[in-house]
Design an enzyme around this catalytic site. Structure first.
Site, PDB file in Angstrom:
ATOM      1  N   ARG A  80       0.833  -1.207   0.000  1.00 52.52           N
ATOM      2  CA  ARG A  80       0.000   0.000   0.000  1.00 52.52           C
ATOM      3  C   ARG A  80       0.864   1.251   0.000  1.00 52.52           C
ATOM      4  O   ARG A  80       0.557   2.242  -0.664  1.00 52.52           O
ATOM      5  CB  ARG A  80      -0.908  -0.015   1.233  1.00 52.52           C
ATOM      6  CG  ARG A  80      -1.919   1.120   1.222  1.00 52.52           C
ATOM      7  CD  ARG A  80      -2.853   1.016   2.416  1.00 52.52           C
ATOM      8  NE  ARG A  80      -3.864   2.061   2.341  1.00 52.52           N
ATOM      9  CZ  ARG A  80      -4.277   2.769   3.380  1.00 52.52           C
ATOM     10  NH1 ARG A  80      -3.776   2.536   4.570  1.00 52.52           N
ATOM     11  NH2 ARG A  80      -5.192   3.690   3.238  1.00 52.52           N
ATOM     12  N   HIS A  84       0.531   4.133  -2.821  1.00 55.77           N
ATOM     13  CA  HIS A  84       0.160   5.496  -2.463  1.00 55.77           C
ATOM     14  C   HIS A  84       1.271   6.485  -2.790  1.00 55.77           C
ATOM     15  O   HIS A  84       0.993   7.660  -3.063  1.00 55.77           O
ATOM     16  CB  HIS A  84      -0.201   5.566  -0.978  1.00 55.77           C
ATOM     17  CG  HIS A  84      -1.564   5.043  -0.679  1.00 55.77           C
ATOM     18  ND1 HIS A  84      -2.470   5.702   0.131  1.00 55.77           N
ATOM     19  CD2 HIS A  84      -2.205   3.913  -1.083  1.00 55.77           C
ATOM     20  CE1 HIS A  84      -3.595   5.001   0.212  1.00 55.77           C
ATOM     21  NE2 HIS A  84      -3.444   3.905  -0.521  1.00 55.77           N
ATOM     22  N   ASN A 109      -4.402   8.825   3.408  1.00 60.74           N
ATOM     23  CA  ASN A 109      -3.106   8.291   3.844  1.00 60.74           C
ATOM     24  C   ASN A 109      -2.993   8.134   5.358  1.00 60.74           C
ATOM     25  O   ASN A 109      -1.949   7.682   5.849  1.00 60.74           O
ATOM     26  CB  ASN A 109      -1.967   9.191   3.359  1.00 60.74           C
ATOM     27  CG  ASN A 109      -1.680   9.032   1.884  1.00 60.74           C
ATOM     28  OD1 ASN A 109      -1.967   7.989   1.301  1.00 60.74           O
ATOM     29  ND2 ASN A 109      -1.127  10.061   1.272  1.00 60.74           N
ATOM     30  N   HIS A 205      -4.874  -7.209  -2.919  1.00 60.60           N
ATOM     31  CA  HIS A 205      -5.939  -7.328  -1.919  1.00 60.60           C
ATOM     32  C   HIS A 205      -6.088  -8.755  -1.399  1.00 60.60           C
ATOM     33  O   HIS A 205      -6.963  -9.018  -0.577  1.00 60.60           O
ATOM     34  CB  HIS A 205      -7.267  -6.842  -2.506  1.00 60.60           C
ATOM     35  CG  HIS A 205      -7.341  -5.360  -2.677  1.00 60.60           C
ATOM     36  ND1 HIS A 205      -8.498  -4.713  -3.042  1.00 60.60           N
ATOM     37  CD2 HIS A 205      -6.408  -4.390  -2.529  1.00 60.60           C
ATOM     38  CE1 HIS A 205      -8.262  -3.410  -3.124  1.00 60.60           C
ATOM     39  NE2 HIS A 205      -6.999  -3.198  -2.818  1.00 60.60           N
TER      40      HIS A 205
END
Length: 342
Positions: A80, A84, A109, A205
């Site tokens: 992640r 991001h 975030n 995921h």
């Protein structure tokens, strides 16, 4: 895009199986020639021979492995973190910078983890060769190592990035779970990624969790109908309502991949769950329903090549908007831009 938050020395038969799978997939994927996938000035082995006898990537791997043994959930955290970072300003480690209005402070975030792992890896490589390795490269190397440890196969990473000096919360414009497939395809295309890349990257995921707030509407009031999302398996919805009561203010979490035996294994079980209408986030489930993505989801669910294809997509993700050559800097601290005397 999502909320994400096995020991390498196995203590159970299951863990031994996971590790063996990881090693087999890793060795087989090393045989694949990814060195041809070069982006700009990035290259495989950029630091080779530049740090004396020390191996920069091995140093980072040692840090990630030590943390993984204690906390296998770091796999989702590091994936992640890279996503991001790369989706905002490119892969320049701008998400690591502290500040009252930095990217870290943006709403999307606030639950990102893994900063301390990058700090630890940066300290380790700087101890061997100060001022050589960028924080942006460390993020990408650490994510690769986490993928390998979680059974996702090993892919070669390209390095040579430099760190950016701009980090503003207002620049954070990430895809969100409520997006339609068409909207998500456009968002990824703006970063030079295809629909296939998007489907593969969402395979991350298969590890990690989601807070109830990101999908509670699917359990009770989908699209203001006053009813659950009809595309969600009824038994799954019933189970999720126990963890996510309608009037509960506590924002609990659930596994994004509902296959119960391998919560930390990065594999194609995520796609298998989608085919069974057991996707947690709206965008996840719609991948298996939309004509533009359904066929690929089914292929991945029934195939064996997800680890290799995921690695290729991660390499493409890591090439977004990179700074190389005379651009950017090598930060002394990953949390702050360098102070240059005037």
């Amino acid at each position: 895009m999502r909320e994400t938050d096995v020991s390498i020395i196995p203590k159970t038969l299951k863990k031994m199986k996971v590790l063996a799978t990881s090693l087999i997939l890793g060795l087989s994927f090393i045989l694949a020639d990814l060195t041809c996938l070069c982006y700009g000035a990035l290259q495989v082995g950029f630091y080779r021979g530049k740090c004396g006898i020390a191996d920069v990537e091995a140093i980072v791997a040692g840090v990630v492995t030590g943390r993984f043994i204690r906390d296998p959930a770091i796999v989702a955290s590091l994936l992640r973190l890279q996503f991001h970072d790369c989706f905002v300003n490119g892969c320049d480690a701008s998400i690591l910078i502290d500040g009252t209005n930095s990217e870290k402070t943006a709403t999307l975030n606030l639950n990102v983890r893994g900063y301390d792992i990058i700090d630890e890896a940066k300290a380790a490589v700087d101890n061997a060769c100060p001022g050589l390795v960028s924080c942006a490269d460390i993020i990408v190397i650490a994510s690769r190592d986490a993928v390998f440890l979680s059974g996702g196969g090993r892919y070669e990473v390209q390095t040579g990035r430099r760190d950016g000096s701009v980090s503003l919360a207002r620049n954070v414009n990430l895809p969100v779970p409520s997006m339609s497939v068409s909207e998500a395809i456009v968002a990824f295309a703006q970063k030079g990624l295809t629909a296939a890349d998007m489907i593969l990257l969402l395979g991350s995921h298969s590890v990690g969790v989601a807070h109830c707030s990101f999908f509670k509407d699917r359990l009770y009031n989908f699209r203001n109908t006053g009813r659950p999302d009809p595309t969600m398996d009824a038994s799954l919805a019933k189970t999720l309502r126990i963890t996510c009561p309608q009037d509960e203010t506590l924002n609990n979490t659930v596994n994004l991949d509902q296959f119960p035996l391998d919560p930390f294994l990065l594999d194609n079980s995520y796609y298998k769950q989608l085919v069974l209408h057991r996707g947690i986030l709206q965008i996840d489930q719609e991948l298996a329903l939309d004509p533009k993505t359904k066929a690929m989801v089914t292929t991945l669910a029934n195939g064996f090549d997800f680890p290799a294809r995921f690695g290729v997509a991660m390499v493409k993700l890591g090439a977004i908007g990179v700074l190389t050559g005379g651009q950017g800097e090598i930060r002394t601290s990953c949390r702050a831009i360098n102070v240059h005397p005037t």
